[in-house]
Design a protein around this motif. Structure first.
Motif, PDB file in Angstrom:
ATOM      1  N   UNK A 207      73.648  57.850  19.418  1.00  0.00           N
ATOM      2  CA  UNK A 207      73.387  56.694  18.560  1.00  0.00           C
ATOM      3  C   UNK A 207      74.641  56.235  17.831  1.00  0.00           C
ATOM      4  N   UNK A 208      74.735  54.927  17.596  1.00  0.00           N
ATOM      5  CA  UNK A 208      75.814  54.396  16.769  1.00  0.00           C
ATOM      6  C   UNK A 208      75.350  54.400  15.311  1.00  0.00           C
ATOM      7  N   UNK A 209      76.288  54.219  14.405  1.00  0.00           N
ATOM      8  CA  UNK A 209      75.913  54.127  12.986  1.00  0.00           C
ATOM      9  C   UNK A 209      75.024  52.914  12.735  1.00  0.00           C
ATOM     10  N   UNK A 210      75.262  51.824  13.467  1.00  0.00           N
ATOM     11  CA  UNK A 210      74.413  50.638  13.313  1.00  0.00           C
ATOM     12  C   UNK A 210      72.964  50.935  13.719  1.00  0.00           C
ATOM     13  N   UNK A 211      72.800  51.678  14.807  1.00  0.00           N
ATOM     14  CA  UNK A 211      71.448  52.039  15.255  1.00  0.00           C
ATOM     15  C   UNK A 211      70.776  52.968  14.246  1.00  0.00           C
TER      16      UNK A 211
ATOM     17  N   UNK B 192      78.168  57.216   4.761  1.00  0.00           N
ATOM     18  CA  UNK B 192      77.994  56.763   3.373  1.00  0.00           C
ATOM     19  C   UNK B 192      78.508  55.339   3.205  1.00  0.00           C
ATOM     20  N   UNK B 193      79.654  55.056   3.801  1.00  0.00           N
ATOM     21  CA  UNK B 193      80.246  53.723   3.703  1.00  0.00           C
ATOM     22  C   UNK B 193      79.325  52.671   4.339  1.00  0.00           C
ATOM     23  N   UNK B 194      78.840  52.951   5.539  1.00  0.00           N
ATOM     24  CA  UNK B 194      77.954  52.019   6.246  1.00  0.00           C
ATOM     25  C   UNK B 194      76.685  51.767   5.440  1.00  0.00           C
ATOM     26  N   UNK B 195      76.048  52.827   4.969  1.00  0.00           N
ATOM     27  CA  UNK B 195      74.766  52.666   4.263  1.00  0.00           C
ATOM     28  C   UNK B 195      74.943  52.040   2.879  1.00  0.00           C
TER      29      UNK B 195
END
Length: 122
Positions: free
Chosen positions: A108-112, A19-22
């Motif tokens: 997968x990473x959160x960035x991917x 949620x934080x990343x997006x």
């Protein structure tokens, strides 16, 4: 207008990270920690995108996906399955139920993940 993403994840730590990343990427975030809430939130909020775990309390992700795909108002929403289930049978079942993409969390990473979502929302 900001795109709305529904994150369906029962692991509160991973839910928070995602949620934080997006949200930093400019999306409005909705969260559900179980299958029943996911279906209710999808129905009332009509998100632009759904990130769906498969192992959930009350109703698993396969059931959630089936209900979403049967609902005319929701069936066109892109869905990425983001799960630790890495068996071929699970991937095939998710695809058969209408998942747009299947990503195994550990691969997968959160960035991917964020990049894949961005591509799918274009």
């Amino acid at each position: 207008m900001q795109k709305k993403i529904l994150i369906v994840e029962d692991d509160s730590f991973l839910q928070g990270l995602t949620a934080s990343k997006l949200s930093k990427d400019g999306y409005t975030i909705l969260v559900a920690a179980n299958g029943e809430d996911a279906v209710k939130i999808a129905d009332t909020e009509k998100p632009d995108f759904i990130l769906l775990d498969l192992v959930l309390p009350s109703m698993d992700g396969f059931e959630v996906l089936a209900k979403i795909r049967k609902n005319d108002a929701l069936k066109k929403i892109p869905v990425i399955i983001f799960s630790n289930l890495a068996e071929e049978k699970d991937m095939l079942k998710a695809k058969d139920l209408g998942a747009n993409e299947y990503m195994v969390k550990s691969n997968f990473t959160l960035d991917e993940l964020a990049q894949k979502i961005k591509e799918m929302l274009k």
